[in-house]
Design an enzyme around this catalytic site. Structure first.
Site, short mmCIF file in Angstrom:
data_model
loop_
_atom_site.label_atom_id
_atom_site.label_comp_id
_atom_site.label_asym_id
_atom_site.label_seq_id
_atom_site.Cartn_x
_atom_site.Cartn_y
_atom_site.Cartn_z
CB THR A 1039 39.86 -20.36 -49.68
OG1 THR A 1039 41.13 -20.68 -50.22
CG2 THR A 1039 39.88 -18.97 -49.09
CB CYS A 1040 41.49 -25.63 -50.01
SG CYS A 1040 42.37 -25.78 -48.46
#
Length: 1072
Positions: A1039-1040
């Protein structure tokens, strides 16, 4: 020899001069002694004469009281002449006896020689008698002047006042004279003229001033000291000269200035002496007052004589008379309205002229430099009560009869569309709300649209305009009771809708065009029309502000929902035209006040709509406004563009405003040197974070950073518990993960920094957050982190309670903010219970409530007082509205005041408060959490980057997009987005603004074995060559980096099942 002779001559002359001066001094002393002797002899003679006269007077009254001599009119006249000759401050008692003797002589039956008034018929004594009675009556007036400190409880004081009033009553009218009864009837005209002569003399001496002092001293106090008989006598005396002069202008002027300006005199007359009120009606005094004051110069003359406070008292008495004389009010409505408007305008000018640094507070007019008399101050509650009749039902119905008599057309009911669900909408249990509302009546008013038809110069329109000017002037003059006026004007449910219908009918093409034309005209007619619009806006805004959601949406008090839609469209256009046509830039005075009234009403409707929709889609937008033109004018610093953004940003599409917000942030970054350029690189702050203590490390390292460093580039290095660096290079991705993780932790209710609302589980500060020793510093840190996320355009899945966001935006400082309106966003059940108290028909005190709030804190029952001493104050029908608002304010503000202030302090360090002024509460929530619209897969596909051999035509990618569009539900698509970006909502400006961009990478091995793309892996992915079947592996995400790691599946069904399982289990959140 010559010298000696000269010297002797000089001495001789000096000596002669001295002797001459001595002789002159002796003569002066002799003359002074003679004069002193004369003065002393005169004084002694006068004293002796006074003593002799007093002795004679005393003997006369003693003999009369003993009955040894028979008293007659001539003897009274003679003794009175002697007493008046020497009367001083020591002769009060003798004068009282004289008055009693005169009055008793007038009461004797069938003895003309005893009647004191009989001397008036004597040819020789007529003129001396007339002079004597004038002197006696004026001495009575002089005594009444000095009655300031007398008390009704002291019998002697009351008797003296009554005595002197009786003297005045007896000799200013022949009604009680026995001499004119029977055979003396022909004498009546002559004697009446004599009474008129006496009254004329008293008037010249200041008779009305005496009566004014007497009335003011007796009535302008907390406990009136005048009895019924006294008040009747004084009012009768005040009316006699006016009647005798056949209501001449001079006497009417004196009566208005001295009698009708006494504070609340009509109120006291109506309470104590109904017969005086009957006299007022018999002589049609109200009509005469109205017509006299309708001449502008006479009205101004009276106001100037009275000045501010007493003009207000006259106004109150006239209004009270109008309330008591409905027929006269109907017949003279136009003149009555003009008179009141002129007097209120004078008061307004007077107050503005008298303002200074050294001001005094007036309970009705506000602050100005004239001190308020103590007695006047004490009587102000009664004056205020009289003024309240002006906005009472009777006078409003009488004045607005033309408007209220209008019948609103009806049509078959057509239910409006159901309310749109929104983040800010409260969850009241009002299912099928609109359906029920429309079933309540058989028919519903047509939507009132501007239809036109009424000529603005017609008598009806002019009358309604002048009435609206009156009430608008009252609102701007009587500043301290403004809310009372607005409440009175909104009491009748049908007045405002019918006034709106009236406005819609004005002019040839309907209201809006007419009022826009009036803005460019400076005629009196235009000013009156604009005053009508201003009054409508002020009253409607007040009404909607005090109504709760059930009253607005379900019961639809006063306005139907369709009318609110039409009105809001009218207001929106009007304000837009005022700004865009440049009228606001130079507006001042009345036009500026008009703008603020219309804009205030518009914003109340807009905020109500934001909280709970009643308008159709795109209702607030101006389609004739091009955002590109607006942004160009903003760049050039054009005033109208700035004003538009300041006052009505909602006319600009939301996405354009978000774009503007992002541009503002980017400009600040450039100014602070936070953007990479060819000449320089921004300063980078490095922090090291342990995954197991992410919140603690982040708090320790970031809270001490300067604000500009937090706004700048922050690189995060994660270490494990052994202190070994984790793999991965932060190119904003790791910081994004860190920020999302921090926010997820601090907003977790288990930490007790934030709580969730009942029902929709939205976040707000926990009242018990003080279990953390440094909870306020934590709130400030959280505010900074959320501000940083918004600053960088990172959307986070944090749903805030709308009441809390309203406080972050500063809406709670607005004049029109109502705590009770926001309460459903905290606790809908609690709101329902509170509003049930408002609607409770019985005695609220039976419920046993007090002005306090009990709650359980850490297992203990704690009592919070809503006001000082509140736990001992019962809730009654009188204070139940205050209780509801106090309770709502306590729950949403007082309990979390410190936490909210700390959060706002941190948030505004990063995000300038003015930047968010262009967004409503729900729109700020969208800035935080992304768009609540459905995911646009075409937009996502357009802005996707592929790695590891994947490309847009790869079969796995084709399967993926087909599964997302055809097989997944909207909820599953939101779960997919959350799986890869950590937020279930798309960016506000579309996926082009997702940073880093969404990417899909083909993977062959598990994440712990993945070493990144190689030439072999890319080729195998591109040509769909597999080392082995990946059917047992699940898709994962980082998700980063907004990255989806997708195995090269052999079948579409396997991809669908694995992806569905992965997003439901949320197996992402691994670091690449």
């Amino acid at each position: 020899m010559f010298t000696a002779t000269q010297t002797s001559k000089t001495q001789f002359l000096d000596k002669a001069r001295q002797l001459r001066e001595e002789r002159k001094g002796y003569k002066e002393k002799e003359r002074a002694a003679t004069l002193m002797q004369a003065l002393v002899r005169r004084f002694l003679c006068r004293c002796a004469l006074q003593k002799e006269i007093r002795k004679e007077v005393d003997e006369f009254f003693a003999a009369s009281e003993a009955g040894t001599t028979k008293r007659n009119a001539l003897s009274i006249f003679k003794i009175a002449r002697k007493l008046l000759f020497i009367c001083g401050k020591d002769d009060k008692l003798r004068f009282e006896k004289l008055c009693r003797a005169i009055l008793s002589s007038m009461e004797v039956d069938n003895e003309p020689k005893v009647w004191y008034v009989s001397l008036a018929l004597s040819k020789d004594l007529t003129i001396p008698w007339l002079k004597q009675i004038k002197d006696v009556l004026w001495m009575c007036c002089e005594f009444l002047k000095k009655t300031k400190g007398w008390s009704p409880d002291i019998m002697q004081d009351s008797k003296l006042v009554t005595l002197h009033l009786t003297m005045l009553i007896t000799f200013t009218d022949t009604a009680t004279w026995k001499i004119v009864k029977g055979k003396g009837e022909p004498l009546k005209p002559a004697l009446n003229r004599m009474c008129e002569n006496i009254m004329g003399h008293l008037n010249q001496k200041g008779f009305y001033s005496v009566l004014q002092i007497l009335l003011t001293n007796g009535l302008a106090r907390s406990r009136p000291s005048l009895t019924k008989s006294m008040l009747t006598a004084i009012f009768t005396l005040s009316l006699r000269p006016v009647i005798a002069a056949h209501f001449s202008d001079n006497l009417l002027r004196s009566f208005l200035i001295h009698i009708m300006s006494v504070p609340a005199v009509i109120s006291h007359l109506n309470t104590l002496t109904p017969e005086c009120m009957a006299t007022i009606q018999t002589h049609d005094l109200l009509r005469k007052f109205i017509l006299f004051l309708s001449r502008e110069e006479q009205c101004l003359d009276i106001c100037v004589c009275l000045e501010g406070s007493h003009t207000l008292c006259l106004l109150g008495n006239l209004i009270h008379l109008g309330f008591l004389n409905e027929k006269v009010l109907e017949e003279e409505a136009n003149h009555f309205v003009k008179d009141l408007t002129d007097m209120l305008s004078y008061c307004q000018r007077y107050v503005s002229q008298k303002k200074s640094n050294l001001t005094h507070w007036h309970p009705v007019l506000g602050w100005f430099s004239q001190t308020v008399d103590y007695g006047l101050n004490e009587s102000m509650p009664l004056v205020t009560r009289q003024l309240q009749y002006l906005w009472g039902v009777l006078i409003i119905r009488t004045l607005f009869c033309d408007v209220l008599s209008k019948k609103l057309e009806a049509q078959e009911p057509t239910p409006p569309p159901p309310p749109q669900p929104s983040a800010s909408q409260n969850n009241l249990p009002v299912k099928n709300l609109f359906k029920r509302a429309f079933q309540k009546s058989a028919s519903v008013r047509n939507i009132l649209k501007p239809v036109g038809g009424k000529r603005v110069d017609s008598v009806e329109v002019q009358k309604v305009c002048s009435i609206c000017v009156l009430y608008q002037t009252a609102l701007t003059t009587l500043t301290q009771i403004r809310l009372q006026i607005l409440t009175g004007l909104t009491y009748l449910d049908d007045l405002l809708p019918k006034l709106w219908a009236f406005i819609c009918e004005l002019g040839p093409q309907g209201g809006l065009k007419l009022f826009l034309e009036c803005l460019n005209n400076d005629t009196e007619e235009s000013k009156q029309l604009l005053a009508m619009l201003m009054l409508f806006c002020d009253c409607s805004r007040h009404l909607i502000t005090i109504l709760d959601d059930i009253e607005v949406y379900e019961e639809q008090i006063s306005f139907k929902i369709e009318e609110l839609v039409t009105i809001s469209s009218f207001l929106n256009t009007f304000v837009y035209k005022m700004i865009w046509d440049g009228l606001l830039e130079n507006a001042k005075g009345e036009k500026l006040d008009l703008f603020h009234s219309v804009h205030g009403w518009l914003m109340v409707l807009y905020e109500r709509d934001c909280r709970r929709r009643f308008s159709p889609d795109d209702h607030w937008l101006r389609k004739d406004l091009k955002p590109s033109l607006l942004f160009q004018e903003l760049e050039k610093g054009k005033k109208r563009a700035q004003l538009l953004l300041q006052y009505i940003p909602h006319v600009i599409p939301h996405k354009n405003r978000v774009l503007l917000f992002r541009n503002i942030v980017m400009k600040e970054k450039e100014t602070l040197g936070l953007v990479e350029t060819s000449q320089a690189s921004p300063h980078v702050t490095h922090i090291t974070i342990r995954r197991s203590r992410m919140l603690e490390d982040g708090y320790d390292q970031l809270r001490r950073l300067p604000v500009n460093s937090i706004k700048g580039v922050i690189r995060v290095k994660f270490v494990n518990d052994l202190g070994v660096d984790e793999a991965g290079i932060d190119q904003d991705g790791v910081f994004k993960e860190f920020l999302e993780e921090i926010i997820k932790k601090v907003f977790n209710p288990a930490l007790n920094l934030f709580k969730t609302t009942s029902g929709n589980e939205r976040l707000y500060p926990s009242p018990t957050s003080n279990i953390h020793e440094n909870h306020l510093q934590l709130f400030e840190f959280v505010g900074k982190m959320l501000g940083k996320a918004m600053y960088e355009g990172i959307v986070v899945d944090v749903p805030f309670a709308s009441f809390f966001l309203s406080q972050v935006l500063g809406h709670h400082h607005s004049t029109f903010y109502s705590s009770i309106d926001e309460l459903p966003s905290l606790d809908s059940e609690f709101y329902k219970n509170l509003t049930s108290i408002k609607r409770y028909d019985g005695d609220v005190s039976d419920l046993g409530l007090t002005l306090s709030y009990d709650e359980e804190v850490m297992g203990q029952l704690v009592c919070h007082e809503l006001i000082c001493g509140g736990k001992t104050m019962p809730v009654t029908n009188e204070n139940k509205i205050s209780y509801i608002h106090l309770m709502a304010h306590f729950r949403m503000h007082t309990q979390i005041k410190e936490q909210t202030a700390a959060f706002i302090r941190g948030f505004r360090c990063i995000i300038n408060h003015e930047w968010l002024h262009m967004f409503s509460t729900p729109e700020v929530q969208r800035l935080v959490s992304g768009d609540n619209a459905e995911i646009d897969l075409d937009d996502l596909k357009k802005h996707t980057v592929y790695y590891g051999g994947f490309h847009s035509s790869h079969r796995v990618i084709i399967w993926l997009w087909d599964i997302l569009s055809s097989d997944f539900t909207p909820e599953e698509r939101a779960m997919f987005l959350k799986f890869v970006t950590s937020c279930s909502r798309p960016p506000l400006l579309g996926f082009a603004y997702l940073k880093p961009p969404f990417s899909i990478r083909c993977v062959e091995v598990s994440d712990d074995q993945d070493t990144g793309d190689t030439l072999g892996s890319v080729l195998r992915g591109f040509f769909t060559i597999r080392k082995k079947e990946p059917g047992g592996r699940l898709p994962t995400s980082s998700t980063c980096f907004n990255l989806l790691k997708l195995p090269n599946y052999s079948k579409k069904s396997i991809l669908r099942d694995k992806l569905r399982y992965a997003i439901s289990m949320n197996t992402g959140f691994e670091l690449s």
